[in-house]
Design a protein around this motif. Structure first.
Motif, short mmCIF file in Angstrom:
data_model
loop_
_atom_site.label_atom_id
_atom_site.label_comp_id
_atom_site.label_asym_id
_atom_site.label_seq_id
_atom_site.Cartn_x
_atom_site.Cartn_y
_atom_site.Cartn_z
N LEU A 24 -7.28 -3.00 -8.63
CA LEU A 24 -7.71 -2.89 -10.03
C LEU A 24 -7.78 -4.26 -10.69
O LEU A 24 -8.71 -4.54 -11.46
N ALA A 25 -6.82 -5.13 -10.40
CA ALA A 25 -6.81 -6.45 -11.01
C ALA A 25 -8.00 -7.28 -10.56
O ALA A 25 -8.64 -7.98 -11.36
N LEU A 26 -8.34 -7.20 -9.29
CA LEU A 26 -9.49 -7.95 -8.77
C LEU A 26 -10.78 -7.48 -9.43
O LEU A 26 -11.63 -8.30 -9.81
N MET A 27 -10.93 -6.17 -9.58
CA MET A 27 -12.15 -5.64 -10.19
C MET A 27 -12.17 -5.91 -11.69
O MET A 27 -13.23 -6.19 -12.27
N ALA A 28 -11.01 -5.86 -12.34
CA ALA A 28 -10.94 -6.15 -13.77
C ALA A 28 -11.27 -7.62 -14.03
O ALA A 28 -11.74 -7.97 -15.11
N ASP A 29 -11.02 -8.47 -13.03
CA ASP A 29 -11.35 -9.90 -13.17
C ASP A 29 -12.82 -10.18 -12.93
O ASP A 29 -13.26 -11.33 -13.03
N GLY A 30 -13.59 -9.13 -12.60
CA GLY A 30 -15.02 -9.31 -12.47
C GLY A 30 -15.58 -9.19 -11.07
O GLY A 30 -16.79 -9.29 -10.87
N GLN A 31 -14.73 -8.98 -10.06
CA GLN A 31 -15.25 -8.81 -8.71
C GLN A 31 -15.91 -7.44 -8.56
O GLN A 31 -15.37 -6.44 -9.03
N SER A 32 -17.05 -7.42 -7.93
CA SER A 32 -17.72 -6.14 -7.68
C SER A 32 -16.96 -5.39 -6.60
O SER A 32 -16.17 -5.97 -5.84
N ALA A 33 -17.23 -4.10 -6.50
CA ALA A 33 -16.59 -3.32 -5.46
C ALA A 33 -16.96 -3.85 -4.09
O ALA A 33 -16.14 -3.86 -3.16
N ALA A 34 -18.20 -4.31 -3.94
CA ALA A 34 -18.64 -4.85 -2.66
C ALA A 34 -17.91 -6.14 -2.32
O ALA A 34 -17.64 -6.42 -1.15
N ALA A 35 -17.56 -6.93 -3.35
CA ALA A 35 -16.91 -8.22 -3.11
C ALA A 35 -15.44 -8.09 -2.80
O ALA A 35 -14.84 -8.96 -2.17
N VAL A 36 -14.82 -7.02 -3.25
CA VAL A 36 -13.40 -6.81 -2.97
C VAL A 36 -13.22 -6.56 -1.48
O VAL A 36 -13.87 -5.69 -0.90
N ILE A 79 -10.40 -6.25 1.99
CA ILE A 79 -9.02 -5.95 2.37
C ILE A 79 -8.19 -7.23 2.37
O ILE A 79 -7.02 -7.24 1.96
N GLU A 80 -8.80 -8.33 2.80
CA GLU A 80 -8.09 -9.61 2.83
C GLU A 80 -7.68 -10.05 1.43
O GLU A 80 -6.55 -10.49 1.20
N SER A 81 -8.62 -9.93 0.46
CA SER A 81 -8.30 -10.37 -0.91
C SER A 81 -7.26 -9.45 -1.55
O SER A 81 -6.40 -9.91 -2.30
N VAL A 82 -7.33 -8.16 -1.24
CA VAL A 82 -6.33 -7.23 -1.78
C VAL A 82 -4.95 -7.54 -1.21
O VAL A 82 -3.95 -7.57 -1.93
N ALA A 83 -4.90 -7.79 0.09
CA ALA A 83 -3.63 -8.11 0.73
C ALA A 83 -3.01 -9.37 0.13
O ALA A 83 -1.81 -9.41 -0.15
N ALA A 84 -3.84 -10.39 -0.08
CA ALA A 84 -3.34 -11.63 -0.66
C ALA A 84 -2.84 -11.42 -2.08
O ALA A 84 -1.79 -11.94 -2.47
N LYS A 85 -3.58 -10.64 -2.86
CA LYS A 85 -3.20 -10.38 -4.25
C LYS A 85 -1.91 -9.57 -4.33
O LYS A 85 -1.06 -9.79 -5.20
N ALA A 86 -1.75 -8.60 -3.41
CA ALA A 86 -0.58 -7.72 -3.43
C ALA A 86 0.63 -8.33 -2.74
O ALA A 86 1.74 -7.82 -2.88
N GLY A 87 0.40 -9.39 -1.97
CA GLY A 87 1.49 -10.01 -1.25
C GLY A 87 1.94 -9.20 -0.04
O GLY A 87 3.13 -9.18 0.29
N VAL A 88 0.99 -8.54 0.60
CA VAL A 88 1.30 -7.76 1.80
C VAL A 88 0.34 -8.17 2.91
O VAL A 88 -0.64 -8.88 2.68
N GLY A 89 0.60 -7.70 4.11
CA GLY A 89 -0.30 -7.96 5.21
C GLY A 89 -1.41 -6.93 5.28
O GLY A 89 -1.28 -5.82 4.74
N LYS A 90 -2.51 -7.29 5.92
CA LYS A 90 -3.62 -6.33 6.05
C LYS A 90 -3.19 -5.06 6.79
O LYS A 90 -3.65 -3.97 6.47
N ALA A 91 -2.28 -5.22 7.75
CA ALA A 91 -1.83 -4.06 8.51
C ALA A 91 -1.13 -3.05 7.60
O ALA A 91 -1.23 -1.84 7.81
N THR A 92 -0.44 -3.55 6.57
CA THR A 92 0.22 -2.66 5.62
C THR A 92 -0.80 -1.79 4.90
O THR A 92 -0.55 -0.61 4.65
N ILE A 93 -1.93 -2.37 4.56
CA ILE A 93 -2.98 -1.61 3.88
C ILE A 93 -3.61 -0.61 4.83
O ILE A 93 -3.80 0.57 4.49
N TYR A 94 -3.93 -1.04 6.05
CA TYR A 94 -4.61 -0.14 6.98
C TYR A 94 -3.71 0.99 7.46
O TYR A 94 -4.22 2.01 7.94
#
Length: 202
Positions: A32-44, A46-61
């Motif tokens: 939500l923070a990435l999209m609220a900052d102006g990133q499109s859904a296409a631009a968001v 998994i890597e950027s979400v993981a970095a923003k949340a402070g978790v690994g990509k495996a945690t998301i998947y």
């Protein structure tokens, strides 16, 4: 986006691995923070979400099979739980429902819907998932209106689906443009419902 999308609300945790609610919240907030900052859904990504949340990509998947499912769960978390009408009057219930849909979390992430719209127009599966999130909320509104017709509070020829659309659209526009609409956040629920009831009341 062509990946297979699971049913909304489908359990996604790996066998034997308990979910971590704090990690879930951090991941959804990051989307939500990435999209609220102006990133499109296409631009968001998994890597950027993981970095923003402070978790690994495996945690998301482990929790979401793909980005589409993650985006829709983020929208669901932004909307919050579906309100339960008190059943006092149509006016009170509609005001309570509109107010609940204008939660502080929705206001904080008002740009998210705008970022999602192009993706929803292009991707049928994503649109269906978004519909599955929003439809229960619309059904609560329909039930209030049906009860109002049955109780004689509302005119018997009221077009319920059109009325739901009329109640929903202004909230979206206000979320996008805020005070530029000329209506303050605090007055929107009552002003909207009262304006609609002038034409809908029995």
């Amino acid at each position: 986006m062509t990946s297979t999308i699971p049913t909304v609300g489908q359990e996604r945790k790996a066998p034997g691995r308990p979910r971590n609610a704090q990690a879930d919240e951090a991941i959804l907030d990051a989307v939500l923070a990435l999209m609220a900052d102006g990133q499109s859904a296409a631009a968001v990504s998994i890597e950027s979400v993981a970095a923003k949340a402070g978790v690994g990509k495996a945690t998301i998947y482990r929790r979401w099979p793909n980005k589409e499912a993650l985006l829709i769960d983020a929208v669901r978390s932004m909307k919050g739980p579906i309100p339960e009408p008190a059943g006092v009057s149509v006016r009170d219930d509609l005001i309570a429902l509109v107010t609940a849909n204008r939660s502080s979390r929705v206001q904080d992430y008002g740009k998210v819907t705008a970022c999602l719209l192009p993706e929803l127009m292009r991707d049928e599966q994503l649109r269906q998932m978004h519909h599955a999130v929003m439809e229960p909320r619309r059904e609560v509104m329909r039930e209030i209106l049906r009860r109002g017709i049955a109780d004689g509070e509302l005119r018997p020829d009221l077009n319920i689906d059109l009325t739901v659309l009329m109640l929903s659209g202004p909230g979206m526009m206000h979320g996008l443009f805020g005070s530029a609409t000329g209506v303050s956040e605090g007055e929107l629920p009552e002003a909207l419902v009262d304006a609609l009831l002038r034409g809908a009341a029995a």
